[in-house]
Design an enzyme around this catalytic site. Structure first.
Site, PDB file in Angstrom:
ATOM      1  N   HIS A   1       4.230 -19.235  13.030  1.00 23.73           N
ATOM      2  CA  HIS A   1       5.406 -19.643  13.813  1.00 23.73           C
ATOM      3  C   HIS A   1       5.088 -19.878  15.290  1.00 23.73           C
ATOM      4  CE1 HIS A   1       7.840 -19.385  10.421  1.00 23.73           C
ATOM      5  NE2 HIS A   1       8.570 -18.315  10.667  1.00 23.73           N
TER       6      HIS A   1
ATOM      7  N   HIS B   1       5.860 -11.734   1.862  1.00 20.51           N
ATOM      8  CA  HIS B   1       6.861 -12.813   1.909  1.00 20.51           C
ATOM      9  C   HIS B   1       8.247 -12.216   2.126  1.00 20.51           C
ATOM     10  CE1 HIS B   1       8.466 -16.807   1.678  1.00 20.51           C
ATOM     11  NE2 HIS B   1       7.213 -17.220   1.734  1.00 20.51           N
TER      12      HIS B   1
ATOM     13  N   GLU C   1      -2.225 -11.394  -4.014  1.00 14.44           N
ATOM     14  CA  GLU C   1      -1.125 -11.089  -3.097  1.00 14.44           C
ATOM     15  C   GLU C   1       0.167 -11.262  -3.885  1.00 14.44           C
ATOM     16  OE1 GLU C   1      -1.102 -12.875   0.799  1.00 14.44           O
ATOM     17  OE2 GLU C   1       1.074 -12.629   0.953  1.00 14.44           O
TER      18      GLU C   1
ATOM     19  N   ASN D   1       0.899 -12.815  10.196  1.00 17.19           N
ATOM     20  CA  ASN D   1       0.875 -14.277  10.074  1.00 17.19           C
ATOM     21  C   ASN D   1       1.448 -14.891  11.353  1.00 17.19           C
ATOM     22  OD1 ASN D   1       1.930 -16.952   9.579  1.00 17.19           O
ATOM     23  ND2 ASN D   1       1.514 -16.624   7.414  1.00 17.19           N
TER      24      ASN D   1
ATOM     25  N   GLU E   1      -4.402 -19.295   4.385  1.00 14.94           N
ATOM     26  CA  GLU E   1      -3.663 -19.728   3.197  1.00 14.94           C
ATOM     27  C   GLU E   1      -3.791 -21.239   3.091  1.00 14.94           C
ATOM     28  OE1 GLU E   1       0.373 -18.667   3.837  1.00 14.94           O
ATOM     29  OE2 GLU E   1      -0.022 -16.531   3.848  1.00 14.94           O
TER      30      GLU E   1
ATOM     31  N   ARG F   1       1.681 -29.074   9.785  1.00 10.75           N
ATOM     32  CA  ARG F   1       2.906 -28.990  10.602  1.00 10.75           C
ATOM     33  C   ARG F   1       2.837 -27.904  11.669  1.00 10.75           C
ATOM     34  NH1 ARG F   1       7.126 -26.441   6.217  1.00 10.75           N
ATOM     35  NH2 ARG F   1       6.491 -28.239   4.990  1.00 10.75           N
TER      36      ARG F   1
ATOM     37  N   HIS G   1      -1.629 -20.381   7.815  1.00  5.20           N
ATOM     38  CA  HIS G   1      -1.524 -21.293   6.677  1.00  5.20           C
ATOM     39  C   HIS G   1      -1.893 -22.691   7.166  1.00  5.20           C
ATOM     40  CE1 HIS G   1       1.168 -22.713   3.062  1.00  5.20           C
ATOM     41  NE2 HIS G   1       0.027 -23.352   3.120  1.00  5.20           N
TER      42      HIS G   1
ATOM     43  N   ARG H   1      -1.602 -25.971   6.357  1.00  5.85           N
ATOM     44  CA  ARG H   1      -0.845 -26.795   5.408  1.00  5.85           C
ATOM     45  C   ARG H   1      -1.395 -28.216   5.375  1.00  5.85           C
ATOM     46  NH1 ARG H   1       4.252 -24.489   3.802  1.00  5.85           N
ATOM     47  NH2 ARG H   1       4.500 -26.483   2.767  1.00  5.85           N
TER      48      ARG H   1
ATOM     49  N   THR I   1       6.436 -21.172   1.786  1.00  2.14           N
ATOM     50  CA  THR I   1       5.916 -21.099   0.418  1.00  2.14           C
ATOM     51  C   THR I   1       7.012 -20.638  -0.550  1.00  2.14           C
ATOM     52  OG1 THR I   1       3.854 -20.414   1.444  1.00  2.14           O
ATOM     53  CG2 THR I   1       3.986 -20.202  -0.931  1.00  2.14           C
TER      54      THR I   1
HETATM   55  N1  PXP Z   1       2.198 -14.457   2.174  1.00  4.15           N
HETATM   56  C1  PXP Z   1       2.169 -15.788   1.894  1.00  4.15           C
HETATM   57  C2  PXP Z   1       1.304 -16.263   0.782  1.00  4.15           C
HETATM   58  C3  PXP Z   1       2.946 -16.697   2.653  1.00  4.15           C
HETATM   59  O1  PXP Z   1       2.908 -17.997   2.366  1.00  4.15           O
HETATM   60  C4  PXP Z   1       3.724 -16.195   3.720  1.00  4.15           C
HETATM   61  C5  PXP Z   1       4.510 -17.138   4.564  1.00  4.15           C
HETATM   62  O2  PXP Z   1       3.661 -17.982   5.273  1.00  4.15           O
HETATM   63  C6  PXP Z   1       3.692 -14.816   3.967  1.00  4.15           C
HETATM   64  C7  PXP Z   1       2.942 -13.967   3.167  1.00  4.15           C
HETATM   65  C8  PXP Z   1       4.473 -14.197   5.091  1.00  4.15           C
HETATM   66  O3  PXP Z   1       5.828 -14.354   4.842  1.00  4.15           O
HETATM   67  P1  PXP Z   1       6.870 -14.112   6.003  1.00  4.15           P
HETATM   68  O4  PXP Z   1       6.586 -15.149   7.062  1.00  4.15           O
HETATM   69  O5  PXP Z   1       8.184 -14.307   5.331  1.00  4.15           O
HETATM   70  O6  PXP Z   1       6.642 -12.729   6.505  1.00  4.15           O
END
Ligand code: PXP
Length: 242
Positions: free
Chosen positions: A11, A192, A152, A8, A71, A50, A44, A46, A102
């Protein structure tokens, strides 16, 4: 079975948006992640935009060789934005403006009417759907009933346990949910809050096909890349004033 890694890159876009600048470029980050071995890229989109923008999703779809997973919330606005961008996967997540990230999985039982419509809409656009769910068997069964393609599992509660806490209860929930998801014929992903310290026990669950990891990878990249970034700037200064 080989365990896949979805990275992901939200960031990277957060850092870009903090300055309203052009760098760091999330597309470049995605390509680097891909060449380092990421099996998929997740962003994601959003509602408040953001970090990731439509432009990012459009370009990622164009340049990536690995699957793109977007996402988003299960809302008509999100569908109107995401469907034309045609990602490989859409992961439906709960979303609220105040949250930093999330919080918890979707309540698929409560939202079944709306989810059924959204999943059908995605399927007819040729997009596969994953539901981000807490490891609760009733939620998993609902995902199968709604004909989602994947679940997931939210590892947030497991990841938030204190270092000296006992993970067995939460791991048991994740294992049972993973088993049930596979039995119902859906793909199992998890994610997550996973990091180098806590990923092992989740990675060892045999039914889990893919992990989605963002924060810890991008956070670590900032640290392990910092020396090189400073050295590059020093070299640029030295070239200007030999
Ligand atoms: N899965 C989902 C559905 C999420 O919303 C996120 C965070 O954007 C992640 C996985 C990844 O989580 P992390 O950034 O804490 O690794």
């Amino acid at each position: 079975m080989n365990l896949l890694l979805g990275v992901n890159i939200d960031h990277v876009a957060t850092l870009r948006q903090a300055r309203g600048a052009h760098e760091p470029e999330p597309i470049a980050a995605a390509l680097l992640a891909q060449s380092a071995g990421a099996d998929g890229i997740t962003v994601h989109l959003r509602g408040d935009r953001r970090h990731i923008q439509e432009r990012d999703v459009r370009l990622l779809k164009e340049v990536l060789a690995v699957p793109l997973n977007v996402e988003c919330a299960a809302t008509p606005e999100a569908m109107a934005a995401v469907i034309p961008l045609k990602p490989t996967w859409v992961t439906l997540v709960p979303e609220s403006r105040e949250e930093l990230t999330t919080q918890g999985g979707l309540d698929a039982v409560f939202l079944q009417g709306m989810l059924r419509t959204v999943i059908r809409e995605l399927r007819s656009a040729g997009i596969r759907t994953s539901l981000f769910l807490d490891p609760v068997l009733d939620q998993i069964k609902m995902a199968a009933k709604l004909e989602a393609d994947a679940v997931e599992l939210n590892t947030g509660v497991y990841s938030d346990l204190p270092m000296d806490g006992d993970p067995s209860l939460e791991l048991g929930r994740l294992r049972d949910s993973a088993r049930m998801t596979t039995r119902l014929g859906l793909r199992v992903l998890a994610g997550h809050g996973l990091n180098l310290q806590n990923v092992g026990l989740v990675a060892a669950i045999p039914e889990v096909e893919e992990l989605n990891i963002g924060h810890s990878i991008i956070g670590r990249a900032v640290l392990i890349g910092l020396e090189r970034a400073v050295a590059e700037m020093r070299a640029a200064l030295a070239r200007a004033r030999p």
